[in-house]
Motif scaffolding. Sequence first.
Motif, PDB file in Angstrom:
ATOM      1  N   ILE A 101      -4.249  -9.610 -29.316  1.00  0.00           N
ATOM      2  CA  ILE A 101      -3.493  -9.862 -28.082  1.00  0.00           C
ATOM      3  C   ILE A 101      -3.025  -8.549 -27.476  1.00  0.00           C
ATOM      4  O   ILE A 101      -3.204  -8.299 -26.269  1.00  0.00           O
ATOM      5  CB  ILE A 101      -2.300 -10.793 -28.356  1.00  0.00           C
ATOM      6  N   TYR A 102      -2.432  -7.676 -28.300  1.00  0.00           N
ATOM      7  CA  TYR A 102      -1.984  -6.383 -27.788  1.00  0.00           C
ATOM      8  C   TYR A 102      -3.157  -5.577 -27.235  1.00  0.00           C
ATOM      9  O   TYR A 102      -3.029  -4.849 -26.247  1.00  0.00           O
ATOM     10  CB  TYR A 102      -1.310  -5.584 -28.901  1.00  0.00           C
ATOM     11  N   GLY A 103      -4.309  -5.689 -27.885  1.00  0.00           N
ATOM     12  CA  GLY A 103      -5.473  -4.921 -27.452  1.00  0.00           C
ATOM     13  C   GLY A 103      -5.995  -5.341 -26.093  1.00  0.00           C
ATOM     14  O   GLY A 103      -6.696  -4.559 -25.430  1.00  0.00           O
ATOM     15  N   ALA A 104      -5.679  -6.561 -25.670  1.00  0.00           N
ATOM     16  CA  ALA A 104      -6.138  -7.029 -24.363  1.00  0.00           C
ATOM     17  C   ALA A 104      -5.225  -6.585 -23.227  1.00  0.00           C
ATOM     18  O   ALA A 104      -5.615  -6.626 -22.051  1.00  0.00           O
ATOM     19  CB  ALA A 104      -6.235  -8.550 -24.369  1.00  0.00           C
ATOM     20  N   LEU A 105      -4.026  -6.138 -23.552  1.00  0.00           N
ATOM     21  CA  LEU A 105      -3.055  -5.773 -22.524  1.00  0.00           C
ATOM     22  C   LEU A 105      -3.408  -4.428 -21.905  1.00  0.00           C
ATOM     23  O   LEU A 105      -3.850  -3.496 -22.587  1.00  0.00           O
ATOM     24  CB  LEU A 105      -1.648  -5.721 -23.121  1.00  0.00           C
ATOM     25  N   GLU A 106      -3.167  -4.304 -20.621  1.00  0.00           N
ATOM     26  CA  GLU A 106      -3.437  -3.055 -19.904  1.00  0.00           C
ATOM     27  C   GLU A 106      -2.192  -2.179 -19.837  1.00  0.00           C
ATOM     28  O   GLU A 106      -2.232  -1.088 -19.270  1.00  0.00           O
ATOM     29  CB  GLU A 106      -3.951  -3.373 -18.505  1.00  0.00           C
ATOM     30  N   GLY A 107      -1.102  -2.655 -20.398  1.00  0.00           N
ATOM     31  CA  GLY A 107       0.130  -1.881 -20.478  1.00  0.00           C
ATOM     32  C   GLY A 107       0.586  -1.735 -21.917  1.00  0.00           C
ATOM     33  O   GLY A 107      -0.135  -2.087 -22.857  1.00  0.00           O
ATOM     34  N   VAL A 108       1.782  -1.222 -22.085  1.00  0.00           N
ATOM     35  CA  VAL A 108       2.361  -0.976 -23.409  1.00  0.00           C
ATOM     36  C   VAL A 108       3.476  -1.978 -23.653  1.00  0.00           C
ATOM     37  O   VAL A 108       4.318  -2.214 -22.764  1.00  0.00           O
ATOM     38  CB  VAL A 108       2.913   0.465 -23.515  1.00  0.00           C
ATOM     39  N   VAL A 109       3.505  -2.559 -24.845  1.00  0.00           N
ATOM     40  CA  VAL A 109       4.525  -3.542 -25.191  1.00  0.00           C
ATOM     41  C   VAL A 109       5.782  -2.826 -25.666  1.00  0.00           C
ATOM     42  O   VAL A 109       5.724  -1.966 -26.554  1.00  0.00           O
ATOM     43  CB  VAL A 109       4.022  -4.500 -26.281  1.00  0.00           C
ATOM     44  N   SER A 110       6.928  -3.164 -25.071  1.00  0.00           N
ATOM     45  CA  SER A 110       8.191  -2.579 -25.511  1.00  0.00           C
ATOM     46  C   SER A 110       8.556  -3.129 -26.879  1.00  0.00           C
ATOM     47  O   SER A 110       8.279  -4.278 -27.201  1.00  0.00           O
ATOM     48  CB  SER A 110       9.302  -2.902 -24.506  1.00  0.00           C
ATOM     49  N   LYS A 111       9.190  -2.288 -27.695  1.00  0.00           N
ATOM     50  CA  LYS A 111       9.541  -2.661 -29.067  1.00  0.00           C
ATOM     51  C   LYS A 111      11.034  -2.466 -29.306  1.00  0.00           C
ATOM     52  O   LYS A 111      11.665  -1.595 -28.691  1.00  0.00           O
ATOM     53  CB  LYS A 111       8.772  -1.787 -30.067  1.00  0.00           C
ATOM     54  N   PRO A 112      11.632  -3.258 -30.223  1.00  0.00           N
ATOM     55  CA  PRO A 112      13.004  -2.959 -30.641  1.00  0.00           C
ATOM     56  C   PRO A 112      13.062  -1.567 -31.266  1.00  0.00           C
ATOM     57  O   PRO A 112      12.060  -1.059 -31.788  1.00  0.00           O
ATOM     58  CB  PRO A 112      13.293  -4.047 -31.680  1.00  0.00           C
ATOM     59  N   GLU A 113      14.205  -0.937 -31.220  1.00  0.00           N
ATOM     60  CA  GLU A 113      14.321   0.418 -31.728  1.00  0.00           C
ATOM     61  C   GLU A 113      14.181   0.484 -33.243  1.00  0.00           C
ATOM     62  O   GLU A 113      13.643   1.440 -33.784  1.00  0.00           O
ATOM     63  CB  GLU A 113      15.662   1.029 -31.306  1.00  0.00           C
ATOM     64  N   GLU A 114      14.672  -0.522 -33.945  1.00  0.00           N
ATOM     65  CA  GLU A 114      14.585  -0.504 -35.398  1.00  0.00           C
ATOM     66  C   GLU A 114      14.616  -1.931 -35.942  1.00  0.00           C
ATOM     67  O   GLU A 114      15.057  -2.864 -35.271  1.00  0.00           O
ATOM     68  CB  GLU A 114      15.723   0.312 -36.010  1.00  0.00           C
ATOM     69  N   CYS A 115      14.120  -2.038 -37.181  1.00  0.00           N
ATOM     70  CA  CYS A 115      14.123  -3.348 -37.845  1.00  0.00           C
ATOM     71  C   CYS A 115      15.383  -3.506 -38.704  1.00  0.00           C
ATOM     72  O   CYS A 115      16.006  -4.555 -38.711  1.00  0.00           O
ATOM     73  CB  CYS A 115      12.861  -3.484 -38.704  1.00  0.00           C
ATOM     74  N   GLY A 116      15.742  -2.441 -39.433  1.00  0.00           N
ATOM     75  CA  GLY A 116      16.958  -2.470 -40.241  1.00  0.00           C
ATOM     76  C   GLY A 116      16.799  -3.094 -41.606  1.00  0.00           C
ATOM     77  O   GLY A 116      17.783  -3.250 -42.332  1.00  0.00           O
ATOM     78  N   LEU A 117      15.570  -3.465 -41.975  1.00  0.00           N
ATOM     79  CA  LEU A 117      15.324  -4.093 -43.275  1.00  0.00           C
ATOM     80  C   LEU A 117      14.143  -3.429 -43.959  1.00  0.00           C
ATOM     81  O   LEU A 117      13.245  -2.901 -43.307  1.00  0.00           O
ATOM     82  CB  LEU A 117      15.036  -5.595 -43.118  1.00  0.00           C
ATOM     83  N   THR A 118      14.162  -3.452 -45.290  1.00  0.00           N
ATOM     84  CA  THR A 118      13.016  -2.971 -46.044  1.00  0.00           C
ATOM     85  C   THR A 118      11.972  -4.084 -46.122  1.00  0.00           C
ATOM     86  O   THR A 118      12.244  -5.245 -45.814  1.00  0.00           O
ATOM     87  CB  THR A 118      13.419  -2.557 -47.463  1.00  0.00           C
ATOM     88  N   PHE A 119      10.764  -3.715 -46.561  1.00  0.00           N
ATOM     89  CA  PHE A 119       9.728  -4.727 -46.742  1.00  0.00           C
ATOM     90  C   PHE A 119      10.184  -5.799 -47.727  1.00  0.00           C
ATOM     91  O   PHE A 119       9.949  -6.992 -47.517  1.00  0.00           O
ATOM     92  CB  PHE A 119       8.437  -4.073 -47.259  1.00  0.00           C
ATOM     93  N   ALA A 163       9.728  -9.383 -25.708  1.00  0.00           N
ATOM     94  CA  ALA A 163       8.846  -8.258 -25.392  1.00  0.00           C
ATOM     95  C   ALA A 163       8.482  -8.232 -23.912  1.00  0.00           C
ATOM     96  O   ALA A 163       8.292  -9.269 -23.270  1.00  0.00           O
ATOM     97  CB  ALA A 163       7.579  -8.342 -26.238  1.00  0.00           C
ATOM     98  N   ARG A 164       8.384  -7.027 -23.409  1.00  0.00           N
ATOM     99  CA  ARG A 164       7.929  -6.823 -22.035  1.00  0.00           C
ATOM    100  C   ARG A 164       6.756  -5.838 -22.052  1.00  0.00           C
ATOM    101  O   ARG A 164       6.710  -4.923 -22.881  1.00  0.00           O
ATOM    102  CB  ARG A 164       9.057  -6.295 -21.149  1.00  0.00           C
ATOM    103  N   VAL A 165       5.841  -6.054 -21.111  1.00  0.00           N
ATOM    104  CA  VAL A 165       4.674  -5.174 -20.990  1.00  0.00           C
ATOM    105  C   VAL A 165       4.951  -4.202 -19.855  1.00  0.00           C
ATOM    106  O   VAL A 165       5.226  -4.610 -18.720  1.00  0.00           O
ATOM    107  CB  VAL A 165       3.391  -5.980 -20.706  1.00  0.00           C
ATOM    108  N   VAL A 166       4.905  -2.915 -20.175  1.00  0.00           N
ATOM    109  CA  VAL A 166       5.183  -1.861 -19.190  1.00  0.00           C
ATOM    110  C   VAL A 166       3.862  -1.208 -18.806  1.00  0.00           C
ATOM    111  O   VAL A 166       3.117  -0.723 -19.669  1.00  0.00           O
ATOM    112  CB  VAL A 166       6.157  -0.815 -19.760  1.00  0.00           C
ATOM    113  N   TYR A 167       3.572  -1.184 -17.515  1.00  0.00           N
ATOM    114  CA  TYR A 167       2.312  -0.640 -17.025  1.00  0.00           C
ATOM    115  C   TYR A 167       2.489   0.794 -16.553  1.00  0.00           C
ATOM    116  O   TYR A 167       3.615   1.274 -16.356  1.00  0.00           O
ATOM    117  CB  TYR A 167       1.754  -1.519 -15.906  1.00  0.00           C
ATOM    118  N   ALA A 168       1.376   1.477 -16.351  1.00  0.00           N
ATOM    119  CA  ALA A 168       1.408   2.900 -15.995  1.00  0.00           C
ATOM    120  C   ALA A 168       2.101   3.143 -14.665  1.00  0.00           C
ATOM    121  O   ALA A 168       2.703   4.206 -14.456  1.00  0.00           O
ATOM    122  CB  ALA A 168      -0.022   3.455 -15.957  1.00  0.00           C
TER     123      ALA A 168
END
Length: 419
Positions: free
Chosen positions: A167-185, A234-239
Motif C-alpha cells: 500500500i505504501y509503495g503505491a502512494l505518490e507521497g510520503v506517509v506521516s509517522k508518529p514521532e516514537e512508539c515508546g515500547l520495546t518489541f 496517517a496523512r500522505v504528504v506530497y512533494a
Amino acid sequence: MKRNIWLFKRFLICVSVLLADISSAYGTENADSYSSSLDNIEVSLLTCQPHDEVYSLYGHTAIRVKNNNTGADWAVNYGVFDFNTDYFVVKFVFGITDYMMGIFPFDDFLREYRFFGSGVFQQRINLSPSEKETFMTALAENARPENLVYRYNYYYNNCTTRARDIIYGALEGVVSKPEECGLTFRELIHSKNEDHRWARVGNDMLLGVGSDKMASPEEAEFLPEYLMKDFETARVVYADGTQKALVDSAFWVLMPGEPWHPAGGVDMPLTPSQCAWIVLAVILTYTLFSLPLMLQGSERFLKTVRIIDYAICCLYALAGLILFAMLFSQHPTVRVNLQILMFCPLWFFTAWPTARSSKGWIVMAVALAAFFLGNFVQSYAEGANVLALALSLIIAKNIVQKFAQSKKKQYFCRVFTSK
C-alpha cells in the motif's frame, strides 16, 4: 498472524480471475473509461481480531480489493502457510519458514472469523487513480507464481508488513509517522498475550536481547492493531505540499461476535510464577535436608545426593539445548539470549556426579551470577529468576560440601604429618 490454509485448491483459480479483472481495466482504450474502471476499484486494509487459537493471538492483516463495477471482491492474504509441510515447526524455530500470498473470495475469507467470533475492521485507502494503477500492477506482480512465496520473519517481514508495504509503495507521497512508539518489541508482544501467560513464557524463553530494544513507529507496525491505529491518523504528504488522509472511511465489515472456545479446552491451573516458586520450595527443602547429611554422611549417601543434583542440573541443560539451537536461527532477535547462562547445556559436564573438584560448580556459580546481572539488559521469561535461585541452591550446596571436604582433608594431612 499465522493462519492455516483453507480453500487452497481454489487459490490458483482466484489469482487467475483477479488478474483477468485487472487486465480488463488496463486494456480499455478510452482514457475516460480506463479512469472510470480504476475509480470503481476499492482498496482496503483489513484488521482481524485474535481468537483463542494460539497462532491468532496477535491478530491478522489482509487487503480487500473490490471492483464495484464487476462485483469482484477479493481478500489478499500474505499469511498463508501449510502446517503439514515437512518439519514445519523446526523450520519456523530456525527462521526458515516460507509463507505465501493467497487470493480468496472475500466471503470465504470472512467465514473463518465469523466462526471464531472475531471482528474484521475495514479501512478504505484513499488512493488516486494513478496510485490504484500502481497498486494493481504491484499486486499482479506479487501474484506471479515465482513471487508468491517469501521468507517469513516475525518482526520485519510478516503478513502485516507485507500488506503495509504494497500500500505504501503505491502512494505518490510520503506517509506521516508518529514521532516514537515508546515500547520495546517484547512489550509490544506482551500487550497482545498478557492473558495467555504460558504462551508469553514460551515467547520470552526464545526471544533474546534484541527484543528489548525500542521499536520505531514503523517497526511496531508488525502487529496488526498498531498498523490499524497508525492508518487512522496517517496523512500522505506530497512533494507540492498538499496532504490527504490515508484512510477515507473505516467500519466493521464483520462485527465481533460470541468468542469461540475449543470443546474440552482446559486452562493451566497454575501460572508460570507459581510453578517456579513450587520448584524453588521443593529444592530448598531438599537442600536443607541434604546439606547437613552431605557434610557428615557416608560416601554412599554422597553419591546418591550427587546423582539427584546431577539430574536436576540435566533438566536445566535440556531446556538449554533449545536456546543453544537458537544460535543458528535466522531470526535476528533470538541469537543473543542471556537465559542460556542458566539453561546451559554445559551443565551435562560441569555437574558430573563423580567429579572430585569444585571447579565445575564454581563455573556454574559464575555463569549464574552473570545471568542475574543480565536482568539489566534483558527481560527474562516469567519465573526465570526464581528458577535461577533454585539452581543456585544446588550449586552453593555442592561448593560448600567440596570446600568442607577439602578442609577436612587438609586437617587430617596436618595431623598425620605432625605425628
